[in-house]
Design a protein around this motif. Structure first.
Motif, PDB file in Angstrom:
ATOM      1  N   LEU A  87      32.148  46.624  42.820  1.00  0.00           N
ATOM      2  CA  LEU A  87      33.398  45.989  42.382  1.00  0.00           C
ATOM      3  C   LEU A  87      33.201  45.217  41.082  1.00  0.00           C
ATOM      4  N   LEU A  88      32.083  44.498  40.988  1.00  0.00           N
ATOM      5  CA  LEU A  88      31.792  43.718  39.790  1.00  0.00           C
ATOM      6  C   LEU A  88      31.561  44.627  38.583  1.00  0.00           C
ATOM      7  N   HIS A  89      30.815  45.701  38.783  1.00  0.00           N
ATOM      8  CA  HIS A  89      30.560  46.638  37.691  1.00  0.00           C
ATOM      9  C   HIS A  89      31.877  47.195  37.162  1.00  0.00           C
ATOM     10  N   ASN A  90      32.753  47.640  38.053  1.00  0.00           N
ATOM     11  CA  ASN A  90      34.040  48.181  37.615  1.00  0.00           C
ATOM     12  C   ASN A  90      34.894  47.110  36.944  1.00  0.00           C
ATOM     13  N   ALA A  91      34.875  45.892  37.487  1.00  0.00           N
ATOM     14  CA  ALA A  91      35.669  44.811  36.905  1.00  0.00           C
ATOM     15  C   ALA A  91      35.219  44.520  35.474  1.00  0.00           C
ATOM     16  N   VAL A  92      33.919  44.446  35.257  1.00  0.00           N
ATOM     17  CA  VAL A  92      33.398  44.185  33.912  1.00  0.00           C
ATOM     18  C   VAL A  92      33.635  45.395  33.011  1.00  0.00           C
ATOM     19  N   LYS A  93      33.326  46.571  33.511  1.00  0.00           N
ATOM     20  CA  LYS A  93      33.457  47.801  32.726  1.00  0.00           C
ATOM     21  C   LYS A  93      34.874  47.992  32.197  1.00  0.00           C
ATOM     22  N   TYR A  94      35.865  47.729  33.029  1.00  0.00           N
ATOM     23  CA  TYR A  94      37.243  47.987  32.647  1.00  0.00           C
ATOM     24  C   TYR A  94      37.984  46.743  32.168  1.00  0.00           C
ATOM     25  N   SER A  95      37.274  45.625  32.017  1.00  0.00           N
ATOM     26  CA  SER A  95      37.905  44.420  31.466  1.00  0.00           C
ATOM     27  C   SER A  95      38.009  44.554  29.958  1.00  0.00           C
ATOM     28  N   ASN A  96      38.976  43.842  29.433  1.00  0.00           N
ATOM     29  CA  ASN A  96      39.121  43.777  27.986  1.00  0.00           C
ATOM     30  C   ASN A  96      37.973  42.946  27.416  1.00  0.00           C
ATOM     31  N   VAL A  97      37.642  43.177  26.149  1.00  0.00           N
ATOM     32  CA  VAL A  97      36.619  42.369  25.496  1.00  0.00           C
ATOM     33  C   VAL A  97      37.078  40.918  25.576  1.00  0.00           C
ATOM     34  N   ALA A  98      36.155  40.031  25.848  1.00  0.00           N
ATOM     35  CA  ALA A  98      36.428  38.607  26.046  1.00  0.00           C
ATOM     36  C   ALA A  98      37.285  38.375  27.296  1.00  0.00           C
ATOM     37  N   LYS A 100      37.858  38.157  31.655  1.00  0.00           N
ATOM     38  CA  LYS A 100      37.349  37.247  32.673  1.00  0.00           C
ATOM     39  C   LYS A 100      37.378  37.941  34.025  1.00  0.00           C
ATOM     40  N   VAL A 101      36.280  37.798  34.781  1.00  0.00           N
ATOM     41  CA  VAL A 101      36.186  38.307  36.142  1.00  0.00           C
ATOM     42  C   VAL A 101      35.943  37.105  37.046  1.00  0.00           C
ATOM     43  N   ILE A 102      36.719  37.032  38.118  1.00  0.00           N
ATOM     44  CA  ILE A 102      36.591  35.909  39.053  1.00  0.00           C
ATOM     45  C   ILE A 102      36.294  36.459  40.440  1.00  0.00           C
ATOM     46  N   VAL A 103      35.258  35.923  41.058  1.00  0.00           N
ATOM     47  CA  VAL A 103      34.922  36.256  42.443  1.00  0.00           C
ATOM     48  C   VAL A 103      35.234  35.018  43.275  1.00  0.00           C
ATOM     49  N   ASP A 104      36.220  35.158  44.161  1.00  0.00           N
ATOM     50  CA  ASP A 104      36.595  34.049  45.041  1.00  0.00           C
ATOM     51  C   ASP A 104      36.082  34.328  46.445  1.00  0.00           C
ATOM     52  N   ILE A 105      35.488  33.305  47.057  1.00  0.00           N
ATOM     53  CA  ILE A 105      35.014  33.390  48.435  1.00  0.00           C
ATOM     54  C   ILE A 105      35.787  32.332  49.208  1.00  0.00           C
ATOM     55  N   GLU A 106      36.480  32.782  50.247  1.00  0.00           N
ATOM     56  CA  GLU A 106      37.356  31.865  50.967  1.00  0.00           C
ATOM     57  C   GLU A 106      37.331  32.159  52.460  1.00  0.00           C
ATOM     58  N   LYS A 107      37.293  31.108  53.250  1.00  0.00           N
ATOM     59  CA  LYS A 107      37.353  31.263  54.707  1.00  0.00           C
ATOM     60  C   LYS A 107      38.817  31.407  55.094  1.00  0.00           C
ATOM     61  N   LYS A 108      39.117  32.493  55.801  1.00  0.00           N
ATOM     62  CA  LYS A 108      40.473  32.772  56.285  1.00  0.00           C
ATOM     63  C   LYS A 108      40.392  32.930  57.791  1.00  0.00           C
ATOM     64  N   GLY A 109      40.694  31.878  58.515  1.00  0.00           N
ATOM     65  CA  GLY A 109      40.581  31.924  59.969  1.00  0.00           C
ATOM     66  C   GLY A 109      39.134  32.151  60.366  1.00  0.00           C
ATOM     67  N   LYS A 110      38.886  33.247  61.095  1.00  0.00           N
ATOM     68  CA  LYS A 110      37.523  33.564  61.526  1.00  0.00           C
ATOM     69  C   LYS A 110      36.824  34.520  60.572  1.00  0.00           C
ATOM     70  N   ARG A 111      37.459  34.838  59.464  1.00  0.00           N
ATOM     71  CA  ARG A 111      36.901  35.793  58.502  1.00  0.00           C
ATOM     72  C   ARG A 111      36.566  35.103  57.185  1.00  0.00           C
ATOM     73  N   LEU A 112      35.722  35.760  56.439  1.00  0.00           N
ATOM     74  CA  LEU A 112      35.390  35.313  55.093  1.00  0.00           C
ATOM     75  C   LEU A 112      35.982  36.356  54.149  1.00  0.00           C
ATOM     76  N   GLN A 113      36.810  35.925  53.229  1.00  0.00           N
ATOM     77  CA  GLN A 113      37.456  36.849  52.296  1.00  0.00           C
ATOM     78  C   GLN A 113      36.806  36.712  50.933  1.00  0.00           C
ATOM     79  N   VAL A 114      36.381  37.853  50.379  1.00  0.00           N
ATOM     80  CA  VAL A 114      35.813  37.886  49.042  1.00  0.00           C
ATOM     81  C   VAL A 114      36.762  38.722  48.187  1.00  0.00           C
ATOM     82  N   THR A 115      37.228  38.127  47.095  1.00  0.00           N
ATOM     83  CA  THR A 115      38.168  38.781  46.202  1.00  0.00           C
ATOM     84  C   THR A 115      37.559  38.856  44.808  1.00  0.00           C
TER      85      THR A 115
END
Length: 159
Positions: A87-98, A100-115
């Motif tokens: 996911l990170l490779h694709n995000a960087v590869k297809y991002s515009n020059v300059a 931004k890629v953000i990885v959010d880690i968040e607890k959602k109930g009994k799950r951990l969500q990574v976006t």
């Protein structure tokens, strides 16, 4: 140089995963993993690649008193890193020059969500339907383009 070596290791692991993922012998190595640490390790591997495109990458997660318990999850660390790396490779590869890629880690109930979010070109709406069909039908064909990493990541998540 570090990015090239790290990316090659992840690519080889991806090929191995893809070759074995539909096998009845496919085994996940489940253990307690500190998810932010595992993700930060992947981000570090892609630092040189992101820097070469002038793309910034940040990892966000709430600092909690019981963070060690909240972010320690039973998962396969290598597969988690393969998914995030793809996911990170694709995000960087297809991002515009300059960009931004953000990885959010968040607890959602009994799950951990990574976006993973970026400001790149995105995936066409009609291609999202195709990816959904691929995952539902377990019909993954390895290609060197057109989102094979995304397909592998989706299949590993479903495992």
């Amino acid at each position: 140089a570090l990015y090239n070596f790290s990316h090659m290791c992840i690519l080889l692991q991806s090929y191995s995963d893809f070759a074995s993922i539909n096998s009845p012998d496919f085994i996940l190595n489940i253990e307690k993993v500190n998810v932010p640490e595992a993700i930060n390790a992947v981000v570090e591997m892609y630092h040189e690649f992101a820097e070469s495109k002038k793309v910034s990458v940040e990892v966000n997660y709430p600092l909690l008193e019981n963070a060690e318990d909240v972010y320690a999850w039973s998962t396969d660390e290598m597969r988690l890193q393969t998914i995030i790396g793809s996911l990170l490779h694709n995000a960087v590869k297809y991002s515009n020059v300059a960009g931004k890629v953000i990885v959010d880690i968040e607890k959602k109930g009994k799950r951990l969500q990574v976006t993973v979010t970026d400001n790149g070109i995105g995936i066409k709406k009609e291609d999202l339907v195709t990816l959904d069909q691929v995952l539902k039908n377990h019909l993954i064909k390895w290609t060197t383009s057109n989102g094979s990493g995304i397909c592998l990541a989706l299949k590993l998540v479903s495992s």
